[in-house]
Design a protein around this motif. Structure first.
Motif, short mmCIF file in Angstrom:
data_model
loop_
_atom_site.label_atom_id
_atom_site.label_comp_id
_atom_site.label_asym_id
_atom_site.label_seq_id
_atom_site.Cartn_x
_atom_site.Cartn_y
_atom_site.Cartn_z
N PRO C 296 31.63 96.16 27.80
CA PRO C 296 31.07 94.81 27.62
C PRO C 296 30.76 94.51 26.15
O PRO C 296 30.37 95.38 25.39
N ASP C 297 30.98 93.30 25.74
CA ASP C 297 30.95 92.85 24.35
C ASP C 297 29.51 92.82 23.81
O ASP C 297 28.81 91.84 23.98
N VAL C 298 29.06 93.90 23.23
CA VAL C 298 27.71 93.82 22.62
C VAL C 298 27.81 94.37 21.20
O VAL C 298 28.65 95.22 20.91
N ASP C 299 26.97 93.87 20.30
CA ASP C 299 26.98 94.45 18.95
C ASP C 299 25.67 95.16 18.67
O ASP C 299 25.43 95.62 17.56
N ARG C 300 24.78 95.17 19.65
CA ARG C 300 23.56 95.99 19.54
C ARG C 300 23.31 96.63 20.91
O ARG C 300 23.41 95.95 21.95
N LEU C 301 23.02 97.91 20.93
CA LEU C 301 22.77 98.60 22.20
C LEU C 301 21.28 98.51 22.49
O LEU C 301 20.46 98.97 21.69
N ARG C 302 20.97 97.88 23.61
CA ARG C 302 19.55 97.65 23.93
C ARG C 302 19.17 98.47 25.17
O ARG C 302 19.68 98.23 26.26
N SER C 303 18.34 99.50 24.95
CA SER C 303 17.84 100.28 26.10
C SER C 303 16.39 99.86 26.32
O SER C 303 15.63 99.71 25.36
N GLN C 304 16.03 99.64 27.57
CA GLN C 304 14.66 99.13 27.79
C GLN C 304 14.13 99.54 29.14
O GLN C 304 14.88 99.93 30.04
N ILE C 305 12.79 99.48 29.23
CA ILE C 305 12.15 99.66 30.54
C ILE C 305 11.11 98.54 30.66
O ILE C 305 10.38 98.26 29.71
N THR C 306 11.13 97.83 31.78
CA THR C 306 10.19 96.69 31.91
C THR C 306 9.44 96.83 33.23
O THR C 306 9.96 97.36 34.21
N LEU C 307 8.19 96.37 33.21
CA LEU C 307 7.37 96.35 34.44
C LEU C 307 6.73 94.97 34.50
O LEU C 307 6.09 94.54 33.52
N ASP C 308 6.92 94.25 35.59
CA ASP C 308 6.25 92.94 35.65
C ASP C 308 5.88 92.59 37.07
O ASP C 308 6.41 93.15 38.04
N ARG C 309 4.89 91.69 37.18
CA ARG C 309 4.47 91.20 38.49
C ARG C 309 4.00 89.77 38.32
O ARG C 309 3.35 89.46 37.30
N THR C 310 4.34 88.92 39.27
CA THR C 310 3.87 87.55 39.12
C THR C 310 3.19 87.09 40.41
O THR C 310 3.54 87.56 41.50
N ARG C 311 2.19 86.30 40.23
CA ARG C 311 1.54 85.57 41.33
C ARG C 311 1.57 84.10 40.90
O ARG C 311 1.92 83.79 39.77
N ARG C 312 1.10 83.21 41.77
CA ARG C 312 1.12 81.80 41.36
C ARG C 312 0.32 81.62 40.06
O ARG C 312 0.73 80.92 39.15
N ASP C 313 -0.85 82.30 39.96
CA ASP C 313 -1.72 82.02 38.80
C ASP C 313 -1.83 83.20 37.86
O ASP C 313 -2.58 83.13 36.88
N ARG C 314 -1.10 84.31 38.16
CA ARG C 314 -1.29 85.49 37.29
C ARG C 314 0.08 86.07 36.97
O ARG C 314 0.97 86.14 37.82
N LEU C 315 0.29 86.46 35.72
CA LEU C 315 1.55 87.09 35.32
C LEU C 315 1.23 88.31 34.47
O LEU C 315 0.46 88.22 33.51
N PHE C 316 1.78 89.45 34.89
CA PHE C 316 1.68 90.65 34.05
C PHE C 316 3.10 91.04 33.66
O PHE C 316 4.01 91.05 34.50
N ALA C 317 3.35 91.30 32.38
CA ALA C 317 4.70 91.72 31.98
C ALA C 317 4.57 92.71 30.83
O ALA C 317 3.86 92.47 29.86
N GLY C 318 5.23 93.86 30.99
CA GLY C 318 5.22 94.88 29.93
C GLY C 318 6.66 95.31 29.68
O GLY C 318 7.47 95.34 30.61
N SER C 319 6.98 95.60 28.40
CA SER C 319 8.36 96.06 28.15
C SER C 319 8.36 97.01 26.96
O SER C 319 7.57 96.85 26.02
N LEU C 320 9.25 97.99 27.01
CA LEU C 320 9.45 98.92 25.90
C LEU C 320 10.95 98.91 25.62
O LEU C 320 11.75 99.16 26.53
N ILE C 321 11.34 98.51 24.39
CA ILE C 321 12.77 98.29 24.10
C ILE C 321 13.17 99.17 22.91
O ILE C 321 12.40 99.32 21.96
N HIS C 322 14.36 99.76 23.01
CA HIS C 322 14.91 100.49 21.85
C HIS C 322 16.26 99.85 21.51
O HIS C 322 17.10 99.62 22.39
N TYR C 323 16.45 99.54 20.22
CA TYR C 323 17.74 98.95 19.77
C TYR C 323 18.51 99.97 18.96
O TYR C 323 17.95 100.70 18.13
N LYS C 324 19.82 100.06 19.18
CA LYS C 324 20.72 100.83 18.31
C LYS C 324 21.77 99.83 17.85
O LYS C 324 22.45 99.23 18.69
#
Lengths: 139, 151, 701
Positions: C296-324
């Motif tokens: 697949p056509d990419v010019d940066r390799l993005r490895s990541q792990i994300t954790l998220d949860r949403t409710r109508r009034d609450r949003l939690f989102a966390g992410s850890l990303i590594h770029y090569k």
């Protein structure tokens, strides 16, 4: 009717609740759980209309045909057949049953609209939406 | 010139204001829950919330695509295409009063550093949700509620 | 054909029911049924002209055109047959076994053995329509003997010859094929031929291992004169998620003495009841591998792990990303390669007032491997960590004449910590109160034609006041201006730059909505600012005290054409940025395309304008022939970057795919390359995936 043949020439014994005879055309009506016995064969029905053979001097010389109506049950050896009506013509030795015919031969049963039993050859021919259960093996 | 305010008495806006319950973001089948939260929030800002007369149900899907690829095979821009199907149902008799599909796109530059491209991507997604929400609200406010069959 | 295994024994005892027009009972107790005879047994249904059933032996002798259907999957046609009474065993002559009305096996004789095996002698297997004009089907496999195992759902062919029309093409002493009713089975997948300018002509032969119902492994050797590569794909489904691992180990002549390869991993899980955990790994042995092997056509390799949860009034989102990075212009040690984000948002709606109070807590940090101190012009090794708290109150009222007024009051506190930098303070804090008053007047007009016109003028008075320390602008140098942030009080993509001072925004929304016929919508908007903000680049459209004029619109016609346009018209009446995306389709063809214009902008290191056209189309030539083409063309440079052409012939029994893709771009480690792909697949043996039906009729082939 498979293996057991019947002899259409045996005497026919008829018992019924009431009997009304119609002199003009030489026929008779047996009414009320009529039972006809001929050799090993038994035919029961609600009503049986008997037509006699008439010679030229208007003398009854024998039964030409029997027309049974209502809960007709025909038993002949191991086989039995039920129908709404049956028509037994003695000379040809054939009985024609029709109307919800149910034929049981040992373990297998057959249903159809019409059943023609040939007493002399011992064959039965059913026609009109014939349905049967092919029960395997020994019966 | 024939234009009447929707929030004037008898207008569609009047009939819809605070009467619509937008579907909860976790119920929208999408892989991107952050976008779903932004879409529902933008819709509630314009349509009010806690209504029980109508229910607004949504789907959400988006696709990203590289653009402006240089001779050195560098992707210098991305665009995100978003699409949302919506259905407004009147709760009393289950009649669908309005339904349709809206789609649009937003773009962001990728010539900057990784954090610049990442910030651009997240901002582009938030903007896309505001645009889709505004398009849905425009179509809802343009619905002729009287035309919807009432048993 | 006997009953599918699970059914076989269960209905063993179930008697067969016979229905016919006439049944003749012979003295030897034989039933001879004639006239539309049908026998039902479990989900097997047999139709024939005449059946004689011998009570004592329980054998059925069947004559006349016989059709035996089993569930909806398989059908047997034969001229005559002798079967036992629950249709399990017996012999059929000149029989045809048809799977899902697609694959048919015609044999001189077919015997069925204890409800599981069916043996066919002198068989022809094909999935093409056999026309009774005597012409042989497009392809068929003739085999001395074919055994169909009902339980394993496999077909074992002995002495098999593949014939195209009546030319013998291929001989195999033994061949195993999954029967089409089988969903998952181990075995070879369709091989493909691939010619690229770098690697020459190679062949890829994938083999699929079914490991239970939830796991599978595909091993694909790819051999060409210049490369030996082994590609592996492992997939596993769990109750609460799935993972997919792709990788390859390669030795090729492009980098003779290196072990090359790639490893991609993707996974999604639902954890702790309603949290979504997703991870993505992208690693490659060297920068050129992706282009060499058309990944697949990419010019940066993005490895990541994300954790998220949403409710109508609450949003939690966390992410850890590594770029090569794979870009020549970037040094891996100087790019922010590790990025961590955490955000929590909540909204409250007090009962005593019709409004919303919201609070958002965000933390972000990114690290550059190098520890070199940042300079004025170059961030070098600077690492940034920041914490933002954003509080906001917002309410709306319905004013006379249908005007909707909404008022917003909020404040944001940013705290930034820097390292490897001595230009800015190590710790700096900024406070940004803000407020805005927005008026909207949405109006509609019903036209006689049933269409509705919508017109909505918008006016916003905004005020923000940034006070506190200066903070390096690391993330917000590239700003986009569109309908999505026309009314937002800080149009920068991130919080390390914020708009300052008073602003006035006017805008108009217009739309024509019609049940049928054409539909359109348009938005016009502009921002006026008390003082210009130097962080806005020229082509962002927001520089100066009055922004470019935002023009955006959509057009949909009944004939399937749809256009979406957006542009920023600057003071000298030309576009600093413009983009048009469109698609058109009818039942035979579809075209999607886009045109992008980006004006010159030294801050975005764009010395000359970017003008790019992208096009992707598909056309159904005849019932069976389909073509598709795509092109990405850089107008300002006058050269194409990507082009592709594809032809596909598909009928009910064969799919031929021919594709050509050309990549014109080149980097120091990768030259332009052309990629030819060619596959032939015999349909009918793989899972049916194509919903459309390409069945030829006998007359016109």
């Amino acid at each position: 009717f498979g293996t057991v043949r019947a002899d259409p020439l045996l005497p026919v014994e008829v018992t019924a609740d009431t009997l009304s005879v119609n002199q003009s055309n030489g026929s008779a009506d047996f009414l009320g759980n009529v039972l006809i016995i001929q050799g090993a064969m038994r035919l029961s029905a609600d009503t049986v209309h008997v037509v006699y053979k008439v010679d030229d001097t208007n003398q009854q010389t024998g039964i030409e045909s029997l027309q049974a109506k209502g809960n007709v049950i025909l038993v002949n050896g191991p086989d039995a057949a039920e129908a709404q009506q049956a028509n037994y013509s003695i000379d040809t030795g054939t009985i024609v049953l029709n109307g919800d015919v149910l034929l049981t031969q040992g373990a297998s049963t057959l249903t159809s609209n019409q059943l023609v039993v040939n007493l002399t050859s011992g064959t039965a021919e059913m026609s009109g939406r014939v349905k049967t259960i092919l029960v395997p093996g020994k019966n | 010139c024939g234009f009447t305010p929707v929030y004037a008495p008898g207008g569609t806006g009047e009939a819809l204001f605070n009467q619509i319950e937008v579907v909860a973001p976790e119920k929208i089948k999408t892989r991107n829950t952050v976008a779903a939260f932004a879409l529902v929030r933008a819709l509630e800002e314009r349509l009010g919330r806690g209504g029980s007369t109508y229910a607004l149900d949504l789907t959400l899907s988006q696709r990203s695509e590289g653009q402006a690829i240089t001779a050195e095979n560098e992707i210098t821009r991305f665009s995100i295409e978003g699409r949302s199907d919506y259905t407004l149902t009147r709760r009393s008799d289950g009649v669908i009063v309005a339904s349709g599909t809206v789609n649009n796109f937003t773009g962001y530059s990728a010539t900057g550093s990784t954090v610049e491209t990442l910030a651009g991507e997240r901002d582009a997604e938030q903007r896309l949700m505001v645009i889709l929400a505004d398009q849905i609200v425009t179509r809802l406010l343009s619905t002729d509620l009287t035309a919807a069959p009432t048993e | 054909q006997t009953l599918p295994a699970p059914l076989a024994n269960q209905t063993q005892s179930q008697p067969a029911i016979l229905v016919a027009d006439k049944v003749f009972v012979t003295p030897e107790r034989q039933l001879i049924a004639t006239g539309n005879v049908e026998v039902f047994q479990g989900d097997v249904r047999l139709k024939a002209q005449e059946i004689s059933f011998d009570n004592s032996s329980g054998q059925l002798k069947i004559t006349g055109p016989i059709r035996l259907d089993e569930g909806q999957e398989t059908t047997i046609l034969a001229d005559a047959a002798e079967l036992d009474n629950n249709l399990q065993n017996g012999i059929l002559s000149s029989a045809r076994l048809v799977f899902q009305e697609q694959v048919q096996l015609a044999a001189l004789q077919m015997t069925r053995v204890n409800g599981r095996y069916t043996q066919l002698y002198k068989t022809a297997v094909t999935s093409c329509d056999v026309c009774d004009d005597g012409r042989p089907p497009l392809w068929q496999i003739r085999a001395e003997r074919v055994i169909h195992d009902e339980e394993e759902r496999q077909l074992y062919l002995e002495n098999a010859h593949l014939h195209v029309r009546n030319v013998r093409v291929f001989y195999l002493p033994a061949l195993r094929l999954p029967d089409p009713t089988l969903d998952r089975a181990s075995g070879f997948l369709v091989p493909s031929l691939r010619t690229t300018s770098n690697l020459g002509t190679g062949v890829r032969v994938p083999y699929f291992f079914k490991i239970g119902d939830h796991k599978d492994l595909t091993v694909t050797p790819y051999i060409s004169p210049r490369t030996r590569s082994l590609e592996l794909r492992y997939r596993q489904a769990f109750r609460t998620g799935e993972i997919s691992l792709n990788g390859a180990y390669t030795r090729d002549d492009l980098q003779p003495d290196d072990d090359r390869g790639f490893f991609f991993a993707d996974g999604r899980f639902r954890v702790l009841q309603d949290y979504n955990l997703a991870f993505q790994v992208r690693t490659v042995s060297d920068d050129a591998y992706i282009a060499d092997y058309s990944l697949p056509d990419v010019d940066r390799l993005r490895s990541q792990i994300t954790l998220d949860r949403t409710r109508r009034d609450r949003l939690f989102a966390g992410s850890l990303i590594h770029y090569k990075t794979l870009r020549d212009s970037e040094d891996q040690n100087l790019i922010p390669s590790i990025i961590a984000d955490l955000s929590y948002e909540q909204r409250w709606h007090p009962s005593w007032r019709n409004g919303e109070f919201s609070a958002a807590f965000r933390s972000h940090s990114h690290r550059r491997i190098s520890d070199a101190n940042a300079t004025l012009t170059d961030p070098m090794g600077r690492d940034v960590a920041r914490l933002n708290v954003d509080l906001n109150w917002q309410e709306s009222w319905r004013l006379p004449f249908g005007v909707i007024g909404s008022w917003q009051l909020g404040a944001a506190v940013d705290h930034v910590r820097l390292s490897d930098d001595d230009l800015f303070g190590v710790n700096s804090t900024r406070i940004t109160p803000r407020s805005a008053l927005t008026f909207r007047l949405p109006t509609t007009r019903r036209e006689r034609s049933g269409a509705t016109q919508y017109f909505e003028p918008i006016l916003q008075l905004g005020w923000t006041d940034v006070s506190g320390d200066d903070v390096p602008n690391e993330e917000s140098n590239f700003v986009e201006f569109d309908q999505g942030n026309l009314l937002s009080l800080s149009r920068f993509p991130s919080t390390d730059a914020r708009e300052d001072g008073a602003s006035l925004v006017y805008g108009f929304n217009w739309a024509r909505i019609a049940p049928q016929g054409w539909q359109a919508s348009a938005t016009v908007g502009q921002v006026f600012r008390q003082e210009a903000n130097s962080d806005f680049t020229k082509s962002s459209g927001l520089s100066g005290t009055s922004s470019d004029l935002l023009l955006a619109g959509q057009l949909q016609f009944a004939n399937g054409t749809a256009l979406t346009m957006r542009g920023l018209l600057n003071g000298s009446l030309n576009f600093s940025k413009a983009e048009v995306r469109g698609n058109w389709h009818n039942d035979k063809a579809r075209i999607t395309g886009s045109y992008l214009w980006l004006g010159t902008d030294p801050d975005e290191n764009r010395s000359d304008a970017t003008s790019e056209l992208w096009f992707n189309g598909g056309y159904q030539l005849t019932g069976n022939w389909r073509t598709q083409a795509n092109l990405r063309y850089d107008i300002s440079d006058g050269r194409a970057t990507r082009a592709g052409l594809g032809f596909a012939y598909q009928n009910e029994c064969v799919t031929v795919d021919l594709s050509v893709n050309r990549r014109y771009t080149s980097t120091t480690s990768v030259e332009p390359s052309t990629d030819f792909g060619f596959t032939i697949a015999l349909n009918g043996f793989s899972a049916k995936s194509d919903s459309k039906n390409y069945r030829r009729s006998c007359s016109n082939t």
